[in-house]
Design an enzyme around this catalytic site. Structure first.
Site, mmCIF file in Angstrom:
data_model
loop_
_atom_site.group_PDB
_atom_site.id
_atom_site.type_symbol
_atom_site.label_atom_id
_atom_site.label_comp_id
_atom_site.label_asym_id
_atom_site.label_seq_id
_atom_site.Cartn_x
_atom_site.Cartn_y
_atom_site.Cartn_z
ATOM 1 N N GLY A 88 0.870 -1.278 -0.021
ATOM 2 C CA GLY A 88 0.036 0.157 -0.159
ATOM 3 C C GLY A 88 0.912 1.415 -0.017
ATOM 4 N N ARG A 89 2.315 1.112 0.365
ATOM 5 C CA ARG A 89 3.015 2.333 0.296
ATOM 6 C C ARG A 89 4.735 1.815 0.083
ATOM 7 N NH1 ARG A 89 4.514 4.129 6.198
ATOM 8 N NH2 ARG A 89 4.245 2.266 7.651
ATOM 9 N N ARG A 179 6.169 -13.293 1.253
ATOM 10 C CA ARG A 179 5.955 -13.385 2.703
ATOM 11 C C ARG A 179 4.859 -14.488 2.859
ATOM 12 N NH1 ARG A 179 5.058 -7.675 3.531
ATOM 13 N NH2 ARG A 179 6.053 -6.658 1.754
ATOM 14 N N ASP A 248 1.648 -11.145 7.052
ATOM 15 C CA ASP A 248 2.343 -10.528 6.103
ATOM 16 C C ASP A 248 3.587 -9.847 6.354
ATOM 17 O OD1 ASP A 248 0.219 -9.059 7.442
ATOM 18 O OD2 ASP A 248 1.009 -7.305 6.599
ATOM 19 N N ASN A 249 4.071 -10.192 7.370
ATOM 20 C CA ASN A 249 5.134 -9.358 7.773
ATOM 21 C C ASN A 249 6.133 -10.562 8.058
ATOM 22 O OD1 ASN A 249 4.409 -6.570 7.731
ATOM 23 N ND2 ASN A 249 3.743 -6.567 9.641
HETATM 24 P P1 AMP Z 1 2.015 -3.024 8.085
HETATM 25 O O1 AMP Z 1 1.408 -3.099 9.434
HETATM 26 O O2 AMP Z 1 3.048 -1.792 8.098
HETATM 27 O O3 AMP Z 1 2.777 -4.528 7.813
HETATM 28 O O4 AMP Z 1 1.054 -2.477 7.088
HETATM 29 C C1 AMP Z 1 0.091 -3.414 6.616
HETATM 30 C C2 AMP Z 1 -0.580 -2.987 5.454
HETATM 31 O O5 AMP Z 1 -1.094 -1.776 5.255
HETATM 32 C C3 AMP Z 1 0.521 -3.280 4.276
HETATM 33 O O6 AMP Z 1 -0.234 -3.728 3.121
HETATM 34 C C4 AMP Z 1 0.874 -1.744 4.016
HETATM 35 O O7 AMP Z 1 1.301 -1.693 2.564
HETATM 36 C C5 AMP Z 1 -0.385 -1.123 4.194
HETATM 37 N N1 AMP Z 1 -0.085 0.301 4.565
HETATM 38 C C6 AMP Z 1 0.430 0.971 5.840
HETATM 39 N N2 AMP Z 1 0.624 2.178 5.802
HETATM 40 C C7 AMP Z 1 0.204 2.634 4.625
HETATM 41 C C8 AMP Z 1 -0.120 3.822 4.102
HETATM 42 N N3 AMP Z 1 0.226 4.848 4.738
HETATM 43 N N4 AMP Z 1 -0.663 3.986 3.014
HETATM 44 C C9 AMP Z 1 -1.303 2.928 2.286
HETATM 45 N N5 AMP Z 1 -1.157 1.558 2.870
HETATM 46 C C10 AMP Z 1 -0.469 1.549 3.915
HETATM 47 MG MG MG Z 2 4.104 -4.989 6.579
#
Ligand code: AMP
Ligand code: MG
Length: 482
Positions: A88-89, A179, A248-249
């Protein structure tokens, strides 16, 4: 332009695994950090580029030759609930092949929205990207498998969280970004051939010696399970709390990834949680092994069609592997703890000896890092916390155990020093470096990186880096997805 040697294999997978994307807008990119040592290791020469060119490169404003940016699709159990996700980012530039043949993903984090951004802005704030840089580099120096950080660039564009913050892009380097959640995504499509394709790809890329295994799915489960549980053993060794162990991590290559809400604990306490959103303590320090096994069970489920065509037999085999992995973890944990207290050989009481020390540390609120360093002295350690008679009893038992193994104390202490860092990224030092870095003063960050680059060698004049600063009782908090 530096010579990235891109050779992209991931985009040869079926189209539903990724989505191609154009370049990225960054109005006024400014280089904040560049990891020269990592660049050298990867055979990347940036010497001909000035800071403006580097900033344009590492913000995604100017794409290097051979880059084919794309975002990956994946799924994941987040705090136990299943979702379809994706980068997502983040934006993959491609796979770079280093001169030694090592293949690494080069990925931007915080470079803007993608097809998978949902309601997110796709962006990242400078503070958290500096945080990922310093903690991932600390993990590397501690000898713990991790993704790396090649650069941080401030974009010149604010990101809006609770208040406007300076935006940034981190360039992340990883063995791959496959992942557990990538396999869950494949399985969720309901087509066993997709899972098989992904298994084949993952084995080829990370476990080529297992390519011809009788059951590719089972071989992959076993191999990833071993690496991930060995990784958790390492986290427990240094007091690291990942904080967001969603599926996913959890990477197939076995690297620590996603440094959002992670932190190192000071006082040893298995219930320690730093993440502001982890209300139930799901990802508490002491829960990490159980959660990793849970994540591996989700991995096993997604792999079933590649384990055995007969569903029942697939479940039986996967279950047997998961049980064996739990035993492997226990053995790995005991061996790690044995290194921390200098044991050689094994005795039936070793497990209790380790458990009893940790229980004492928990009730005494003894520092996870400094306790093990302090143990490596002749006689009782002098710090006030060790005056407790309960500790004295444990110490006598431990010394009797060392006495029976017959190697001299100096050799024992040397082994202990190699397993017990003197310096970890202490929360107050990290926060101070980020606060200064976010206003453009990078001196504290460089100093911190320098201390953490050599974590096992205690040096004079670094006491501030070896002590917890947050008074006991005050709660340190970290934030996800910031
Ligand atoms: P994370 O908890 O950091 O592993 O993120 C979980 C999901 O949320 C992943 O698919 C990221 O790409 C998405 N994500 C986290 N922050 C953002 C953001 N600011 N904009 C879009 N997607 C995000
Ligand atoms: Mg992540």
């Amino acid at each position: 332009m530096p010579a990235f040697r891109f050779d992209n294999t991931y985009t040869r997978l079926p189209r539903l695994f990724y989505s191609k994307q154009g370049a990225v807008a960054a109005p006024a990119p400014k280089l904040v950090l560049l990891n020269h040592a990592l660049a050298r290791d990867l055979g990347l020469d940036f010497s001909g580029m000035d800071d403006a060119a580097l900033a344009a490169l590492f913000s995604g404003k100017v794409l290097p030759q051979g880059a084919e940016p794309f975002a990956q699709a994946y799924a994941g159990h987040q705090f136990g609930g299943f979702s379809l996700l994706g980068d997502g980012r983040a934006l993959m530039l491609g796979e770079h092949v280093a001169p030694d043949g090592r293949r690494v993903d080069i990925q931007f984090k915080g470079s803007g929205p993608t097809r998978y951004s949902r309601s997110g802005d796709g962006r990242a704030a400078l503070g958290p990207m500096l945080r990922e840089y310093v903690i991932s580099e600390a993990m590397q120096a501690l000898g713990i498998p991790t993704t790396r950080s090649l650069a941080v660039v401030a974009t010149g564009q604010p990101v809006y969280r609770e208040r406007p913050l300076p935006g940034a892009v981190l360039t992340r380097v990883a063995a791959s970004h496959l992942r557990v959640g990538t396999f869950q995504y494949a399985a969720a499509q309901g087509d066993p051939a997709l899972v098989a394709t992904l298994v084949e790809y993952a084995l080829e890329r990370h476990y080529p010696h297992l390519k011809d295994a009788a059951s590719p799915g089972l071989a992959l489960l076993q191999a990833v399970g071993e690496r991930q549980l060995a990784l958790v053993v390492e986290w427990l060794r240094v007091g690291f709390i990942h904080g967001v162990m969603n599926t996913d991590n959890v990477t197939i290559a076995g690297e620590t990834i996603d440094y959002g809400p992670c932190a190192f604990m000071d006082a040893h306490d298995p219930t320690t949680v730093f993440s502001s959103i982890d209300h139930q303590g799901r990802y508490a320090f002491g829960n990490q092994p159980r959660i990793m096994l849970w994540n591996l069970a989700r991995f096993a489920e997604s792999l079933l069609p590649s384990i055995d065509a007969d569903g029942e037999r697939a479940v039986e085999q996967a279950t047997a592997v998961l049980h064996a992995l739990a035993d492997t973890f226990e053995a790995g944990w005991l061996a790690m703890m044995g290194r921390k207290i200098g044991l050689s050989g094994s005795e039936s009481d070793d497990r209790a000896l380790c458990d009893d020390l940790l229980s004492w540390m928990t009730q005494a609120r003894a520092d996870h890092t400094n306790t093990f360093r302090a143990l490596a002295v002749d006689g009782l350690p002098s710090e006030a916390v060790f005056a407790d008679p309960a500790f004295g009893q444990w110490h006598a038992r431990w010394r009797a155990r060392l006495g029976r193994q017959g190697d001299a104390l100096p050799a024992v202490f040397e082994r202990m020093h190699a397993a017990n860092p003197a310096y970890i990224p202490r929360n107050h030092q990290v926060e101070a470096a980020l606060a200064a870095g976010s206003t453009g003063d990078l001196a504290p960050m460089h100093r911190l990186l320098e201390v953490l680059a050599d974590p096992y060698a205690a040096r004079d004049g670094l006491d501030d880096y070896a002590q917890p600063a947050v008074p006991d009782g005050q709660v340190y908090q970290t934030f996800c997805g910031t």
